[in-house]
Design a protein around this motif. Structure first.
Motif, PDB file in Angstrom:
ATOM      1  N   TRP A   1     -10.899  -1.276   0.668  1.00  0.00           N
ATOM      2  CA  TRP A   1      -9.557  -0.911   1.110  1.00  0.00           C
ATOM      3  C   TRP A   1      -9.210   0.473   0.588  1.00  0.00           C
ATOM      4  N   ARG A   2      -8.682   1.316   1.456  1.00  0.00           N
ATOM      5  CA  ARG A   2      -8.100   2.574   0.991  1.00  0.00           C
ATOM      6  C   ARG A   2      -6.656   2.314   0.636  1.00  0.00           C
ATOM      7  N   MET A   3      -6.293   2.618  -0.612  1.00  0.00           N
ATOM      8  CA  MET A   3      -4.940   2.456  -1.085  1.00  0.00           C
ATOM      9  C   MET A   3      -4.362   3.840  -1.379  1.00  0.00           C
ATOM     10  N   THR A   4      -3.166   3.908  -1.892  1.00  0.00           N
ATOM     11  CA  THR A   4      -2.541   5.198  -2.183  1.00  0.00           C
ATOM     12  C   THR A   4      -3.292   5.893  -3.320  1.00  0.00           C
TER      13      THR A   4
ATOM     14  N   CYS B   1      -0.722   0.896  -6.979  1.00  0.00           N
ATOM     15  CA  CYS B   1      -1.174   2.254  -6.662  1.00  0.00           C
ATOM     16  C   CYS B   1      -0.017   3.120  -6.177  1.00  0.00           C
TER      17      CYS B   1
ATOM     18  N   SER C   1      -8.237   2.037   6.933  1.00  0.00           N
ATOM     19  CA  SER C   1      -7.512   1.353   5.860  1.00  0.00           C
ATOM     20  C   SER C   1      -8.369   0.276   5.213  1.00  0.00           C
ATOM     21  N   CYS C   2      -9.303  -0.306   5.982  1.00  0.00           N
ATOM     22  CA  CYS C   2     -10.194  -1.335   5.446  1.00  0.00           C
ATOM     23  C   CYS C   2     -11.539  -1.261   6.148  1.00  0.00           C
TER      24      CYS C   2
ATOM     25  N   LYS D   1      -2.182  -2.824  -4.173  1.00  0.00           N
ATOM     26  CA  LYS D   1      -1.686  -1.744  -3.325  1.00  0.00           C
ATOM     27  C   LYS D   1      -0.347  -1.223  -3.841  1.00  0.00           C
ATOM     28  N   ARG D   2       0.531  -2.158  -4.249  1.00  0.00           N
ATOM     29  CA  ARG D   2       1.843  -1.751  -4.748  1.00  0.00           C
ATOM     30  C   ARG D   2       1.713  -1.000  -6.070  1.00  0.00           C
TER      31      ARG D   2
ATOM     32  N   LYS E   1      -2.526  -7.240  -2.254  1.00  0.00           N
ATOM     33  CA  LYS E   1      -1.261  -6.563  -1.925  1.00  0.00           C
ATOM     34  C   LYS E   1      -0.622  -5.990  -3.181  1.00  0.00           C
TER      35      LYS E   1
ATOM     36  N   THR F   1      -9.205   3.568  -4.148  1.00  0.00           N
ATOM     37  CA  THR F   1     -10.039   2.726  -3.291  1.00  0.00           C
ATOM     38  C   THR F   1     -10.344   1.430  -4.033  1.00  0.00           C
TER      39      THR F   1
END
Length: 244
Positions: free
Chosen positions: A202-205, A234, A187-188, A231-232, A228, A208
């Motif tokens: 960071w791997r996000m949905t 994505c 994840s990181c 991330k949301r 954060k 990256t």
């Protein structure tokens, strides 16, 4: 996850309603109740209601001071109130820009607003650049780059896109092979060079996020909040793209 979007007129009429998950029963009634709640809070406390937190759902309410239009955004509580406020404001601004001429008239044909549902994913996507600019403005941050899995690159400063994409894809392939051995996914990832800088990944949905910064930079406070939010964004992008 985004659940529902309501755009409400000054009179309490729901001009636009779209359900993405867990549809609201009787959105017209909910819109009228939200308008009443706003007016009551202004009269009693001198300021409007802007956020409601339920056990699993957050509701951000943004009111335009000039037109009195309201955007009520329903989403998973874990997405956060600040993120909800930003997205509700962006969606309301986009709605007003799209239908400026129609909104000036007295009567409204609600069918005219239905096509806005296809614009919401673009509004969410457009939130990436301002968030990256905030990250880029943190002292010690050298570069902030988001790359989607379909090779779209977002960055507030000039970067060598071909080099980034080629190196990132190669690295992710090696990383995936390594993680497959242990049956997990990263994840990181942190990479530190001989000098005073490092790269955090960071791997996000389906994306990256790459952050090149000084070793002294700590991912906490506002910086952690912005990561954060990315991330949301994505998550919502993937959700809304699938709903198109």
């Amino acid at each position: 996850m985004l659940r529902n979007v309501l755009i409400i007129s000054a009179s309490g009429l729901v001009l636009f309603s779209k359900e993405f998950a867990n549809a609201i029963a009787q959105p017209r009634l909910v819109g009228s109740l939200i308008r009443t709640m706003i007016e009551f809070s202004v009269k009693s406390a001198g300021m409007p209601v802007t956020h409601i937190e339920l056990s699993h759902v957050g509701v951000s309410i943004v009111t335009d001071e000039h037109s009195s239009l309201v955007c009520a955004l329903f989403y998973d509580r874990g997405d956060g109130a600040e993120f909800g406020r930003i997205m509700a404001g962006d969606i309301l601004h986009a709605f007003q820009a799209e239908f400026a001429r129609d909104l000036r008239g007295g009567g409204h044909n609600l069918r005219e607003f239905r096509g806005f549902q296809y614009k919401i994913v673009d509004v969410v996507t457009d939130a990436i650049q301002p968030l990256l600019e905030r990250v880029q403005g943190v002292r010690g941050v050298q570069k902030a780059v988001l790359v989607t899995d379909d090779s779209k690159l977002y960055a507030p400063v000039d970067v060598d896109q071909l080099a980034v994409l080629a190196n990132l894809q190669a690295f992710l392939a090696v990383l995936s092979d390594a993680m497959d051995v242990v049956g997990d996914a990263a994840s990181c990832v942190t990479m530190e060079g001989p000098k005073s800088s490092r790269i955090l990944m960071w791997r996000m949905t389906q994306a990256t996020f790459l952050l090149q910064c000084a070793r002294a930079v700590r991912v906490e406070g506002p910086l952690a909040s912005w990561v954060k939010m990315l991330k949301r964004v994505c998550v919502w992008m993937v959700q809304l793209s699938a709903a198109r």
